[in-house]
Scaffold this active site. Structure first.
Site, PDB file in Angstrom:
ATOM      1  N   THR A 286      35.053  -6.420 -20.048  1.00 47.67           N
ATOM      2  CA  THR A 286      35.953  -5.272 -20.244  1.00 47.67           C
ATOM      3  C   THR A 286      37.419  -5.684 -20.145  1.00 47.67           C
ATOM      4  O   THR A 286      37.741  -6.698 -19.502  1.00 47.67           O
ATOM      5  CB  THR A 286      35.665  -4.195 -19.169  1.00 47.67           C
ATOM      6  OG1 THR A 286      36.352  -2.992 -19.508  1.00 47.67           O
ATOM      7  CG2 THR A 286      36.083  -4.635 -17.790  1.00 47.67           C
TER       8      THR A 286
ATOM      9  N   SER B 262      38.749  -1.926 -25.858  1.00 40.47           N
ATOM     10  CA  SER B 262      38.443  -1.919 -24.432  1.00 40.47           C
ATOM     11  C   SER B 262      37.813  -3.215 -23.942  1.00 40.47           C
ATOM     12  O   SER B 262      37.467  -3.333 -22.771  1.00 40.47           O
ATOM     13  CB  SER B 262      37.479  -0.771 -24.142  1.00 40.47           C
ATOM     14  OG  SER B 262      36.350  -0.926 -24.959  1.00 40.47           O
TER      15      SER B 262
ATOM     16  N   ARG C 144      45.040  -4.501 -11.172  1.00 39.25           N
ATOM     17  CA  ARG C 144      43.861  -3.658 -10.918  1.00 39.25           C
ATOM     18  C   ARG C 144      42.597  -4.317 -11.475  1.00 39.25           C
ATOM     19  O   ARG C 144      42.578  -4.835 -12.589  1.00 39.25           O
ATOM     20  CB  ARG C 144      44.071  -2.293 -11.559  1.00 39.25           C
ATOM     21  CG  ARG C 144      42.896  -1.311 -11.386  1.00 39.25           C
ATOM     22  CD  ARG C 144      41.936  -1.337 -12.550  1.00 39.25           C
ATOM     23  NE  ARG C 144      40.912  -0.290 -12.452  1.00 39.25           N
ATOM     24  CZ  ARG C 144      39.813  -0.254 -13.203  1.00 39.25           C
ATOM     25  NH1 ARG C 144      39.585  -1.187 -14.088  1.00 39.25           N
ATOM     26  NH2 ARG C 144      38.945   0.715 -13.070  1.00 39.25           N
TER      27      ARG C 144
ATOM     28  N   THR D 148      33.626  -0.243 -21.562  1.00 41.67           N
ATOM     29  CA  THR D 148      33.072  -1.517 -21.085  1.00 41.67           C
ATOM     30  C   THR D 148      31.746  -1.812 -21.777  1.00 41.67           C
ATOM     31  O   THR D 148      30.921  -0.920 -21.921  1.00 41.67           O
ATOM     32  CB  THR D 148      32.799  -1.400 -19.572  1.00 41.67           C
ATOM     33  OG1 THR D 148      34.035  -1.135 -18.935  1.00 41.67           O
ATOM     34  CG2 THR D 148      32.149  -2.649 -19.015  1.00 41.67           C
TER      35      THR D 148
ATOM     36  N   THR E 268      29.208   1.562 -17.068  1.00 39.43           N
ATOM     37  CA  THR E 268      30.461   1.741 -17.801  1.00 39.43           C
ATOM     38  C   THR E 268      31.135   2.981 -17.237  1.00 39.43           C
ATOM     39  O   THR E 268      30.491   3.804 -16.589  1.00 39.43           O
ATOM     40  CB  THR E 268      30.192   1.887 -19.314  1.00 39.43           C
ATOM     41  OG1 THR E 268      31.436   2.004 -20.012  1.00 39.43           O
ATOM     42  CG2 THR E 268      29.353   3.109 -19.627  1.00 39.43           C
ATOM     43  N   GLY E 269      32.410   3.109 -17.476  1.00 37.79           N
ATOM     44  CA  GLY E 269      33.112   4.299 -16.980  1.00 37.79           C
ATOM     45  C   GLY E 269      34.083   3.954 -15.869  1.00 37.79           C
ATOM     46  O   GLY E 269      34.558   2.823 -15.771  1.00 37.79           O
TER      47      GLY E 269
HETATM   48  N1  GLY Z   1      34.226   0.082 -15.928  1.00 35.46           N
HETATM   49  C1  GLY Z   1      35.312  -0.715 -16.229  1.00 35.46           C
HETATM   50  C2  GLY Z   1      36.484  -0.515 -15.390  1.00 35.46           C
HETATM   51  O1  GLY Z   1      36.621   0.499 -14.723  1.00 35.46           O
HETATM   52  O2  GLY Z   1      37.325  -1.376 -15.381  1.00 35.46           O
END
Ligand code: GLY
Length: 333
Positions: free
Chosen positions: A210, A90, A220, A192, A243-244
């Protein structure tokens, strides 16, 4: 002992002296500061806190701090460990690609003076956290994206690399068989790495890196490189990183929210809890479908962590110990 009490480093008495001296001659400002910033009473100890179970990354950051390095150097070096780890799917090299098989990385870094640098949607560069720092220190800008950021990287001496490992390629090819986009909670197709550090001077910096959501649409960008969302530092107050599910963190500017709540006197733990509740409320019925985890530290070295779903965890290096902790969480049933 409650987790929120587990580290109470408190800060340098010298900082208290500095804080007093910087406001002499400005009485109204002094009053304002007194009401907003928790008084500094004890010597601060260096500290590193990072999202997820990343003991090698926190150990590297700790080593930098022990070497009298700055919090900024510590978080950069700590994040680089995860970026180079091909087993971390990730972050950095070995990250999972977008739907078209391209690995695009996002990162940002913020220092004690409120300087910020970020890169978004960058291919072929492993250490985007260092590239974000270059944007902060070597350009008049704060954000660079895509091809322009890559050209800047090469001009700064970064190597062009293939970030797609055999394992990531196989995972992507398997995903293409169904092409169902369904983020999985806690795997969430990414972890992340956000890291906050306090150095021997009591100064705070943070970094976040990330590869974003696996199999995302091309182009994106999530919360991680966006100031106030994936990361925010105010050296008078503290820092927070997330994170998330980036889309949800972006909509609530969650890291900035946590720092502002701490400024108003909340502990890092209470601030993280309130910010997660805000995300949950804003999401309505959707909140069970995604994870967000927040970690925070204040100027006194107190820490906080909170998330929506169980199993988010974080790593703290403090007082010569490098320990992974489970975060408290919102959904208890
Ligand atoms: N938290 C990292 C992302 O959504 O890209």
């Amino acid at each position: 002992m409650k987790r929120r009490k587990f580290i109470q480093n408190a800060s340098l008495s010298t900082l208290a002296v500095m804080a007093t001296s910087t406001v002499i001659g400005c009485e109204s400002k002094t009053k304002e500061k007194e009401s907003l910033v928790t008084p500094v009473t004890h010597p601060v100890q260096p500290l590193v806190i990072a999202t997820w179970n990343v003991p090698r990354a926190t150990a590297k950051a700790w080593e930098v701090l022990q070497d009298r390095g700055s919090a900024l150097d510590a978080v950069e070096q700590g994040c680089r460990v995860e970026e180079a780890d091909v087993n971390n799917s990730s972050v950095g090299k070995g990250g999972l690609p977008d739907r078209d098989g391209r690995i695009t990385l996002d990162a940002c870094i913020m220092d004690k003076d409120g300087n910020y640098g970020a890169v978004m949607c960058v291919q072929h560069i492993t250490h985007v956290i260092s590239l974000a720092r270059k944007v902060m220190e070597e350009t008049p800008h704060v954000i660079m994206v895509g091809e322009g950021a890559e050209q800047f990287a090469y001009a700064q001496g970064f190597k062009k690399e293939n970030l797609l490992t055999e394992a990531s390629k196989r995972a992507w090819e398997k995903w293409k068989e169904q092409s169902v986009y369904q983020p999985i909670i806690n795997i969430e197709n990414h972890d992340t790495i956000g890291m906050l550090a306090i150095d021997k001077h009591g100064d705070i910096s943070g970094a976040c890196t990330t590869s974003g959501l696996a199999y995302k649409m091309a182009g994106r960008v999530g919360d991680s490189p966006v100031i106030g969302s994936g990361l925010f530092i105010d050296n008078e107050v503290g820092g927070c990183t997330a994170t998330g599910m980036g889309e949800e963190v972006l909509k609530t500017v969650a890291s900035f929210l946590v720092v502002e709540l701490m400024r108003q006197g909340k502990s890092p733990q209470d601030a993280c809890e309130e910010a997660i509740k805000r995300i949950v409320e804003k999401a309505g019925d959707r909140y069970t479908a995604f994870q967000v985890g927040l970690i925070a530290v204040n100027k006194q070295g107190e820490i906080g962590a909170y998330c929506i779903h169980k199993w988010f965890n974080y790593t703290v290096y403090a007082d010569e110990k490098n320990i992974n902790y489970p975060s408290d969480f919102y959904i208890k049933t």
